[in-house]
Design an enzyme around this catalytic site. Structure first.
Site, PDB file in Angstrom:
ATOM      1  N   TYR A 185       5.018 -12.374  22.124  1.00  0.00           N
ATOM      2  CA  TYR A 185       3.827 -11.578  21.795  1.00  0.00           C
ATOM      3  C   TYR A 185       2.558 -12.367  22.096  1.00  0.00           C
ATOM      4  O   TYR A 185       1.636 -11.854  22.746  1.00  0.00           O
ATOM      5  CB  TYR A 185       3.870 -11.183  20.322  1.00  0.00           C
ATOM      6  CG  TYR A 185       2.722 -10.307  19.879  1.00  0.00           C
ATOM      7  CD1 TYR A 185       2.723  -8.941  20.160  1.00  0.00           C
ATOM      8  CD2 TYR A 185       1.645 -10.845  19.183  1.00  0.00           C
ATOM      9  CE1 TYR A 185       1.668  -8.135  19.753  1.00  0.00           C
ATOM     10  CE2 TYR A 185       0.586 -10.043  18.770  1.00  0.00           C
ATOM     11  CZ  TYR A 185       0.602  -8.690  19.051  1.00  0.00           C
ATOM     12  OH  TYR A 185      -0.442  -7.899  18.647  1.00  0.00           O
ATOM     13  N   LYS A 187      -0.307 -11.433  24.941  1.00  0.00           N
ATOM     14  CA  LYS A 187      -1.689 -11.153  24.576  1.00  0.00           C
ATOM     15  C   LYS A 187      -2.649 -12.163  25.201  1.00  0.00           C
ATOM     16  O   LYS A 187      -3.789 -11.822  25.536  1.00  0.00           O
ATOM     17  CB  LYS A 187      -1.833 -11.136  23.055  1.00  0.00           C
ATOM     18  CG  LYS A 187      -1.075  -9.992  22.388  1.00  0.00           C
ATOM     19  CD  LYS A 187      -1.553  -8.628  22.887  1.00  0.00           C
ATOM     20  CE  LYS A 187      -0.935  -7.475  22.124  1.00  0.00           C
ATOM     21  NZ  LYS A 187      -1.447  -6.149  22.545  1.00  0.00           N
TER      22      LYS A 187
END
Length: 253
Positions: free
Chosen positions: A159, A163
């Site tokens: 994640y 990002k």
């Protein structure tokens, strides 16, 4: 044009991915409140109807399309639906994403790739599809995360990497498209906001994080939506290639 008028989106068309729940719903509603018609994409198409109803109650038009942004053909279909319904795309909000909390020694290649394929690659496919039809004055916002800049105390390598990748993608698209096509590209980096994602955190996690949040609380979706409206509107006509952190001060704590 007055300062407040710069925040209006009358006559514009916005595409929002991940619009079936959480922050995506807040974004869609805020865009409609500012005057935009909205094209809503998500994998859970049955849940898009509630978002569509909320938009239409505000007097704006809405279209729903089942969309898996990991598939470039779905991204093109979402943009095609916007062009068919409204004849233009002025705003893209790359909001769709998934999270993963797997220890780095245990995360499988499939798990890691799925997060990257949706959060990073999917945002690129959406930008590519929208950028092909957008006119000068259009705007793209990639919804990144504060975890692109700091750690959150959880095993979230995939994640966080996805990002962080969005921030690089934002800068590169801005340098390609702002001078060449007149399209501004920016990113939002939200901190802790009430959403389906925070509801899934382990008990006590949010409380443990509060000493790192200078504002001392979790953010509300409407607060992030207000920042989004700034970036997609003429209020930010001289802003491109930047990342706006909306995290209650977490990144400096």
């Amino acid at each position: 044009m007055s300062v407040l008028d710069r925040f209006r989106l009358d006559g514009r068309v916005a595409v929002v991915t991940g619009a079936s729940s959480g922050l995506g719903v807040a974004f869609a509603v805020a865009l409609a409140e500012a005057g935009a018609d909205v094209v809503l994409g998500a994998r859970r198409v049955e849940k898009l109807q509630a978002t569509r109803t909320a938009v239409e109650k505000l007097g704006r038009r809405a279209v729903t399309v089942r969309t898996d942004i990991a598939k470039p053909e779905d991204c093109r279909a979402l943009v095609d639906a916007a062009m068919h319904a409204f004849g233009r795309v002025d705003i893209l909000v790359n909001n769709a994403g998934i999270s993963s909390e797997q220890p780095a020694t245990e995360e499988t290649p499939q798990q890691f790739r799925e997060v990257i394929d949706i959060n990073l690659n999917g945002s690129y496919w959406m930008a590519q599809a929208a950028g092909a039809v957008m006119l000068p004055g259009s705007a793209i916002v990639n919804v990144s995360s504060i975890l692109a800049l700091v750690t959150g105390g959880l095993p979230q390598a995939a994640y966080s990497a996805s990002k962080a990748g969005l921030l690089g993608l934002t800068r590169d698209l801005a340098q390609q498209w702002t001078p060449g096509k007149g399209i501004r590209v920016n990113a939002l980096a939200p901190g802790l906001f009430t959403s389906a994602m925070t509801e899934g955190y382990a008990e006590g996690y949010l409380e443990a994080m509060m000493p790192r949040v200078l504002s001392g609380r979790v953010g509300q979706p409407e607060e992030l939506a207000a920042a989004l409206l700034f970036l997609v509107s003429d209020a930010a006509s001289y802003v491109t290639g930047t990342t706006l952190t909306v995290d209650g001060g977490t990144h400096i704590a």
